[in-house]
Motif scaffolding. Structure first.
Motif, mmCIF file in Angstrom:
data_model
loop_
_atom_site.group_PDB
_atom_site.id
_atom_site.type_symbol
_atom_site.label_atom_id
_atom_site.label_comp_id
_atom_site.label_asym_id
_atom_site.label_seq_id
_atom_site.Cartn_x
_atom_site.Cartn_y
_atom_site.Cartn_z
ATOM 1 N N LYS A 76 -4.703 -2.127 15.517
ATOM 2 C CA LYS A 76 -4.044 -3.282 16.136
ATOM 3 C C LYS A 76 -3.068 -3.973 15.185
ATOM 4 N N THR A 77 -2.825 -3.350 14.049
ATOM 5 C CA THR A 77 -1.965 -3.958 13.033
ATOM 6 C C THR A 77 -0.647 -3.216 12.921
ATOM 7 N N THR A 78 0.443 -3.963 12.952
ATOM 8 C CA THR A 78 1.765 -3.390 12.721
ATOM 9 C C THR A 78 2.040 -3.385 11.217
ATOM 10 N N TRP A 79 2.483 -2.232 10.733
ATOM 11 C CA TRP A 79 2.814 -2.072 9.313
ATOM 12 C C TRP A 79 4.304 -1.790 9.168
ATOM 13 N N TYR A 80 4.871 -2.313 8.100
ATOM 14 C CA TYR A 80 6.284 -2.077 7.817
ATOM 15 C C TYR A 80 6.420 -1.298 6.507
ATOM 16 N N ARG A 81 7.331 -0.340 6.513
ATOM 17 C CA ARG A 81 7.652 0.358 5.270
ATOM 18 C C ARG A 81 8.820 -0.356 4.603
ATOM 19 N N ILE A 82 8.624 -0.839 3.385
ATOM 20 C CA ILE A 82 9.635 -1.630 2.697
ATOM 21 C C ILE A 82 10.201 -0.907 1.469
ATOM 22 N N GLY A 83 9.749 0.322 1.268
ATOM 23 C CA GLY A 83 10.237 1.128 0.156
ATOM 24 C C GLY A 83 9.583 2.485 0.210
ATOM 25 N N GLU A 84 9.912 3.334 -0.740
ATOM 26 C CA GLU A 84 9.299 4.654 -0.785
ATOM 27 C C GLU A 84 7.822 4.520 -1.115
ATOM 28 N N ASN A 85 6.977 4.985 -0.189
ATOM 29 C CA ASN A 85 5.518 4.883 -0.342
ATOM 30 C C ASN A 85 5.073 3.438 -0.534
ATOM 31 N N LEU A 120 -3.144 1.180 -3.513
ATOM 32 C CA LEU A 120 -2.059 0.229 -3.712
ATOM 33 C C LEU A 120 -0.899 0.881 -4.462
ATOM 34 N N ALA A 121 0.308 0.470 -4.118
ATOM 35 C CA ALA A 121 1.503 0.963 -4.807
ATOM 36 C C ALA A 121 1.674 0.226 -6.140
ATOM 37 N N ASN A 122 2.491 0.792 -6.993
ATOM 38 C CA ASN A 122 2.742 0.168 -8.297
ATOM 39 C C ASN A 122 3.948 -0.758 -8.226
ATOM 40 N N ASN A 123 3.868 -1.732 -7.369
ATOM 41 C CA ASN A 123 4.954 -2.700 -7.233
ATOM 42 C C ASN A 123 4.364 -4.033 -6.788
ATOM 43 N N TYR A 124 5.103 -5.091 -7.045
ATOM 44 C CA TYR A 124 4.615 -6.424 -6.729
ATOM 45 C C TYR A 124 5.789 -7.299 -6.311
ATOM 46 N N TYR A 125 5.583 -8.083 -5.250
ATOM 47 C CA TYR A 125 6.626 -8.963 -4.739
ATOM 48 C C TYR A 125 6.137 -10.403 -4.721
ATOM 49 N N GLU A 126 7.043 -11.309 -5.067
ATOM 50 C CA GLU A 126 6.754 -12.735 -5.012
ATOM 51 C C GLU A 126 7.113 -13.288 -3.632
ATOM 52 N N ARG A 127 6.561 -14.443 -3.324
ATOM 53 C CA ARG A 127 6.951 -15.140 -2.105
ATOM 54 C C ARG A 127 8.456 -15.422 -2.157
ATOM 55 N N TYR A 128 9.104 -15.247 -1.020
ATOM 56 C CA TYR A 128 10.544 -15.432 -0.828
ATOM 57 C C TYR A 128 11.382 -14.263 -1.340
ATOM 58 N N ASP A 129 10.771 -13.201 -1.896
ATOM 59 C CA ASP A 129 11.552 -12.011 -2.205
ATOM 60 C C ASP A 129 12.060 -11.400 -0.899
ATOM 61 N N ILE A 130 13.244 -10.771 -0.959
ATOM 62 C CA ILE A 130 13.839 -10.140 0.216
ATOM 63 C C ILE A 130 13.717 -8.625 0.077
ATOM 64 N N TYR A 175 0.840 -1.191 0.000
ATOM 65 C CA TYR A 175 0.000 0.000 0.000
ATOM 66 C C TYR A 175 0.880 1.247 0.000
ATOM 67 N N LYS A 176 0.344 2.352 -0.519
ATOM 68 C CA LYS A 176 1.111 3.601 -0.538
ATOM 69 C C LYS A 176 1.250 4.202 0.852
ATOM 70 N N LYS A 177 0.287 3.905 1.711
ATOM 71 C CA LYS A 177 0.339 4.349 3.103
ATOM 72 C C LYS A 177 -0.059 3.180 3.991
ATOM 73 N N ALA A 178 0.258 3.294 5.272
ATOM 74 C CA ALA A 178 -0.079 2.227 6.211
ATOM 75 C C ALA A 178 -1.583 2.236 6.468
ATOM 76 N N GLY A 179 -2.272 1.208 6.021
ATOM 77 C CA GLY A 179 -3.718 1.120 6.210
ATOM 78 C C GLY A 179 -4.351 0.304 5.105
ATOM 79 N N PHE A 180 -5.336 -0.523 5.471
ATOM 80 C CA PHE A 180 -5.963 -1.408 4.498
ATOM 81 C C PHE A 180 -6.837 -0.679 3.488
ATOM 82 N N TYR A 181 -7.189 0.581 3.773
ATOM 83 C CA TYR A 181 -8.062 1.313 2.859
ATOM 84 C C TYR A 181 -7.278 2.304 2.001
ATOM 85 N N GLU A 182 -5.964 2.221 2.048
ATOM 86 C CA GLU A 182 -5.136 3.109 1.247
ATOM 87 C C GLU A 182 -4.973 2.554 -0.167
#
Length: 378
Positions: free
Chosen positions: A223-232, A202-212, A193-200
């Protein structure tokens, strides 16, 4: 006579005197008042000596730069300083087969001899929830039925099994202390997501399982912890298994090398010379068979061993489990060729690793390493 001679001499004298008086007097050249000096003789400039002047410049002394930091500095903007391990470490000496079944338990007929299958003379039935064999001992009955010997039980029909395909996932070596935490994507397909939240949006990126991915920051939304993994780019914590690169060394460990397993994140990390050198995903105990937290040490190791347990429909049997290191009773670190659920709990208490990871860890260990099991939530 004498007088005549005297007269002749006198006459000759007189003639000579007259000759001298009539001769021109010599011209006298007067000496000029100004004297023109004679130009001096050129002074010869000596030819310079061809012997070069040699100045001895001492060679610079090489003094290596000594730093107390064992690793170079990682940049948060660059690629993570991670190196894949040799994929050939996951190669197996044996071929494995899994019992074909839809779900739940399965009743498998077992025969005392190969020929008993001709008349279908069943010795006993084996109720099992999971059964994997390598069919190291194989035979053909007279009715052309292929049979495999099941260790500790008897002969079973090979057609009831299908080849097992191990997961080719593998962990990474760490050659530089990372500047940020990192994580594996454990969800099958991730669009952040572009921001932390389920109603935000979606970013223009996609990750496969096992990507680092790098983990730059964490944010609690509701009650949900969000992680920032890139810009927006934000994703909920449940989609990742995170490696804490600054995890402190347990106070009980006095050696410079040890193994840590985080049962919450489902990650295993290895430390050598007090530095993080390896990290990977694992599967630990599930449900009421959790892997107990605490400090242990490896006390028994096998390159392969057969494992079994449970009773009735919970019975399982796994032949030739590779690269096994027992650390807590019947619980061990070992390779798992029968599932691809790394990053999620699913065992009876053991710590399952992908095959290449188990082999790497087995080769690295000296046989008595500390194994620290912990829950990063606590």
């Amino acid at each position: 006579m004498r007088k005549t001679i005297i007269l002749i001499l006198i006459l000759m004298f007189l003639i000579t005197a007259c000759s001298l008086s009539s001769a021109e007097e010599p011209t006298v050249v007067p000496i000029a008042d100004t004297v023109t000096p004679i130009p001096p003789t050129a002074t010869e400039t000596p030819t310079p000596s061809m012997t070069p002047t040699i100045t001895e410049t001492p060679l610079p002394t090489f003094t290596p730069t000594v730093t107390n930091t064992p690793y170079p500095t990682d940049s948060p903007e660059g690629e993570l300083p991670l190196i894949p391990i040799d994929s050939e470490l996951g190669d197996l000496e044996y071929t494995y087969f899994r019992l074909q079944k839809e779900s739940g338990s399965y009743t498998l007929p077992v025969f005392a001899t190969v020929e008993d299958v001709v008349d279908y003379n069943v010795h006993h039935e084996l109720e099992t929830s999971s059964l994997f064999i390598n069919c190291e001992t194989e035979a053909i009955a007279s009715n052309d039925i292929a049979m495999c010997y099941l260790e500790g039980h008897g002969w079973v029909q090979k057609y009831r099994f299908s080849p097992a395909t191990p997961d080719d996932f593998q962990g990474v070596k760490v050659n530089t202390q990372p500047a940020t935490d990192f994580a594996w994507v454990v969800q099958r397909g991730l669009t952040p997501y572009k921001k932390a939240g389920f109603y935000e949006a979606l970013a223009n990126n996609y990750y496969e399982r096992y990507d680092i991915v790098r983990v730059y920051e964490a944010l609690l939304v509701g009650k949900t912890t969000w992680y920032r993994i890139g810009e927006n780019e934000w994703t909920p914590a449940t989609t990742l298994s995170v490696v804490d690169v600054d995890q402190p060394k347990p106070a009980q460990i006095a050696t410079s090398h040890w193994i840590m397993v985080d049962i919450w994140e489902q990650v295993l990390t290895v430390y050598d010379n007090n530095q993080l050198v390896f990290a990977t995903l694992v599967s630990t105990g599930d449900g009421y068979k959790l892997t107990d937290t605490g400090l242990y040490s490896v006390y028994l190791s096998f390159e392969t061993t057969t494992m079994s347990g449970g009773a009735g429909e919970e019975y399982y049997l796994l032949e030739r489990v590779p690269w096994t290191m027992y650390f807590d009773g019947g619980n061990a670190l070992h390779g798992a060729y029968w599932h691809s659920s790394f990053g999620y709990p699913r065992t009876h208490g053991c710590v399952n690793l992908a095959l290449a990871d188990a082999h790497w860890l087995f080769d690295w260990a000296t046989g008595s390493e500390y194994v620290y099991i912990y829950d990063s939530r606590e």
